[in-house]
Design an enzyme around this catalytic site. Structure first.
Site, PDB file in Angstrom:
ATOM      1  N   ARG A  51      88.456  35.978  28.015  1.00 38.67           N
ATOM      2  CA  ARG A  51      88.746  36.822  29.091  1.00 38.67           C
ATOM      3  C   ARG A  51      89.582  38.050  29.074  1.00 38.67           C
ATOM      4  O   ARG A  51      89.408  38.973  29.504  1.00 38.67           O
ATOM      5  CB  ARG A  51      89.299  35.897  30.141  1.00 38.67           C
ATOM      6  CG  ARG A  51      89.499  36.600  31.628  1.00 38.67           C
ATOM      7  CD  ARG A  51      89.836  35.483  32.714  1.00 38.67           C
ATOM      8  NE  ARG A  51      91.148  34.708  32.443  1.00 38.67           N
ATOM      9  CZ  ARG A  51      91.489  33.712  32.942  1.00 38.67           C
ATOM     10  NH1 ARG A  51      90.871  33.133  33.782  1.00 38.67           N
ATOM     11  NH2 ARG A  51      92.423  32.974  32.843  1.00 38.67           N
ATOM     12  N   LYS A  60      92.235  40.038  34.478  1.00 39.62           N
ATOM     13  CA  LYS A  60      93.728  40.044  34.682  1.00 39.62           C
ATOM     14  C   LYS A  60      94.512  41.089  34.614  1.00 39.62           C
ATOM     15  O   LYS A  60      95.542  41.037  33.870  1.00 39.62           O
ATOM     16  CB  LYS A  60      94.105  38.667  34.101  1.00 39.62           C
ATOM     17  CG  LYS A  60      93.872  37.268  34.780  1.00 39.62           C
ATOM     18  CD  LYS A  60      94.163  35.876  33.987  1.00 39.62           C
ATOM     19  CE  LYS A  60      95.224  35.275  34.901  1.00 39.62           C
ATOM     20  NZ  LYS A  60      94.859  34.700  35.881  1.00 39.62           N
ATOM     21  N   GLU A 117      89.442  34.752  47.274  1.00 41.50           N
ATOM     22  CA  GLU A 117      90.161  34.064  46.548  1.00 41.50           C
ATOM     23  C   GLU A 117      91.280  33.754  47.334  1.00 41.50           C
ATOM     24  O   GLU A 117      91.547  34.261  48.577  1.00 41.50           O
ATOM     25  CB  GLU A 117      90.785  34.625  45.484  1.00 41.50           C
ATOM     26  CG  GLU A 117      89.833  35.016  44.354  1.00 41.50           C
ATOM     27  CD  GLU A 117      90.092  35.122  42.992  1.00 41.50           C
ATOM     28  OE1 GLU A 117      90.875  34.371  42.676  1.00 41.50           O
ATOM     29  OE2 GLU A 117      89.829  36.488  42.256  1.00 41.50           O
TER      30      GLU A 117
HETATM   31  C1  LIG Z   1      94.237  33.603  36.868  1.00 36.36           C
HETATM   32  C2  LIG Z   1      93.657  33.600  37.991  1.00 36.36           C
HETATM   33  C3  LIG Z   1      92.893  32.675  38.608  1.00 36.36           C
HETATM   34  C4  LIG Z   1      92.600  31.212  38.084  1.00 36.36           C
HETATM   35  O1  LIG Z   1      92.093  31.392  36.608  1.00 36.36           O
HETATM   36  P1  LIG Z   1      92.416  30.397  35.692  1.00 36.36           P
HETATM   37  O2  LIG Z   1      91.806  30.612  34.214  1.00 36.36           O
HETATM   38  O3  LIG Z   1      91.701  28.776  36.390  1.00 36.36           O
HETATM   39  O4  LIG Z   1      93.939  29.934  35.364  1.00 36.36           O
HETATM   40  C5  LIG Z   1      92.174  32.893  39.874  1.00 36.36           C
HETATM   41  N1  LIG Z   1      92.560  34.099  40.516  1.00 36.36           N
HETATM   42  C6  LIG Z   1      93.220  34.856  39.971  1.00 36.36           C
HETATM   43  C7  LIG Z   1      93.278  36.226  40.892  1.00 36.36           C
HETATM   44  C8  LIG Z   1      93.849  34.736  38.868  1.00 36.36           C
HETATM   45  O5  LIG Z   1      94.695  35.771  38.415  1.00 36.36           O
END
Ligand SMILES: *Cc1c(COP(=O)(O)O)cnc(C)c1O
Length: 372
Positions: free
Chosen positions: A115, A217, A253
């Protein structure tokens, strides 16, 4: 910091800072308490400085080389660093667990590595090879092993950062990059049992737009959510739900966590359209549910549909699964169950935590042992 009980005990181990302000707060406000006695029961999801961090640097054109461990603490950076001026940066979040079998494991770390590579691509940074990433997080956990909570008392949260650290004035990719990993022990997200949360649908703000950076991210995605989140919290909600920016009708989300709901035994979650962060917990839940024989539908989930669901929850590395008790949209309020997690929510939560703690068999091969 409240988690450390005992007094200073300067260690001669590699990577330890020898400082006269060992037990106090130093010039940059970092607590440098050293102790063998950590009060695991008082850990929350907050920063506890540890001993050692990992760092490596490269230029825009050179390959990444394995980095090295160094004492946890401030890093020097040019005021003109790309990350400080234009937000050229990414983060990751993952956990290492001490399992019931006495092993130290990561949960699907290769997924975090991949990722971050996709994010690097989007933000025009040199992707860190999976081998360098996994070696870095392993080294960092190993070097801070005394901070790893016992089984059931929490986990070691691992925070990799990739940033344009070289100076640049024009809006362009930085000339050099830093990959850094630090760790902090965190407690179980829910103390005294899982409790359902109250959420508010944001009518004013969106998290991500089509074609933007919502699917990676990118550090810049998070500050704009702080004001809506604070406002919702002041009004008594745990977090906001973001709808899509184009039509303002589909759930995207929950703050920085992915959304699921259950209706008539079918599990629904917003499909990955590019504006939704592809959570590793999300992906694991989909696989687990299908393995359990539950139908899973990745689709556009209308807020009005979600509000008629039988169960709803959100998920991410930090809390694993948080059951949702209510969703408010304007004057409408949907209530799920009786304040307790629904049956399918509870089942998925126990299975996922069971696998992470090795109380249940790792049928998908998700655990990655940290060689000690
Ligand atoms: C990190 C994150 C998640 C969750 O991701 P995981 O890999 O399950 O920890 C979901 N939404 C956003 C916006 C994130 O930054």
């Amino acid at each position: 910091m409240k988690v450390v009980k005992a007094g200073p005990k300067p260690s001669k181990e590699a990577g330890m800072i020898e400082s006269p302000i060992y037990m106090g707060i130093n010039a940059v406000g970092m607590v440098k308490e050293m102790s063998e006695e950590i009060d695991w029961d008082s850990l929350t999801f907050s920063l506890t400085p540890t001993d050692t961090m990992y760092l490596t640097e490269t230029t825009a054109d050179d390959p990444w080389m394995p980095g090295s461990l160094r004492p946890y603490g401030p890093i020097q950076m040019s005021p003109a660093a790309g990350v400080l001026n234009y937000g050229q940066g990414l983060f990751e979040g993952m956990k290492a667990y001490r399992t019931a079998k006495g092993r130290v494991v990561f949960f699907r770390p290769e997924e975090n590595a991949r990722r971050m590579q996709r994010g690097a691509d989007r933000l025009k940074m040199p992707p860190v090879p999976e081998s360098v990433f996994v070696d870095a997080v392993e080294q960092c956990v190993k070097a801070n092993l005394r901070w790893l909570p016992p089984t059931g008392k929490g986990a070691m949260y691992v925070r990799p950062l990739l940033m344009g650290s070289g100076p640049i004035l024009g809006v362009a990719p930085a000339p050099s990059y830093t990959f850094l990993v630090y760790v902090t022990p965190v407690g179980p997200y829910f103390k005294g049992g899982v409790s359902a949360i109250d959420l508010l649908i944001s009518e004013e703000h969106h998290r991500a737009a089509p074609g933007g950076s919502g699917g990676v991210k990118a550090i810049g995605n998070y500050a704009p959510g702080m004001m809506p989140s604070k406002k919702a919290k002041a009004a008594g909600y745990a977090e906001v739900i973001y709808l899509d920016a184009e039509t303002h009708s589909y759930v995207e989300e929950v703050g920085a966590a992915n959304f699921f709901c259950v209706k008539d035994g079918v599990l629904y979650t917003p499909e990955l359209t590019g504006t939704i962060l592809p959570g590793i917990t999300r992906n694991s839940i989909i696989q687990l549910a299908r393995h359990n024989g539950i139908e899973v539908v990745e689709t556009k989930v209308e807020a009005t549909f979600a509000m008629t669901a039988d169960e709803a929850f959100c998920c991410g590395t930090a809390a694993v699964i948080s059951p949702i008790g209510t969703i408010t949209k304007g004057d409408d309020k949907a209530t799920f169950g009786d304040g307790k997690p629904g049956r399918i929510t509870q089942q998925l939560y126990s299975q996922l935590v069971g696998i992470q703690n090795e109380d249940e068999e790792d049928i998908f091969g998700w655990l990655h042992e940290v060689p000690l």
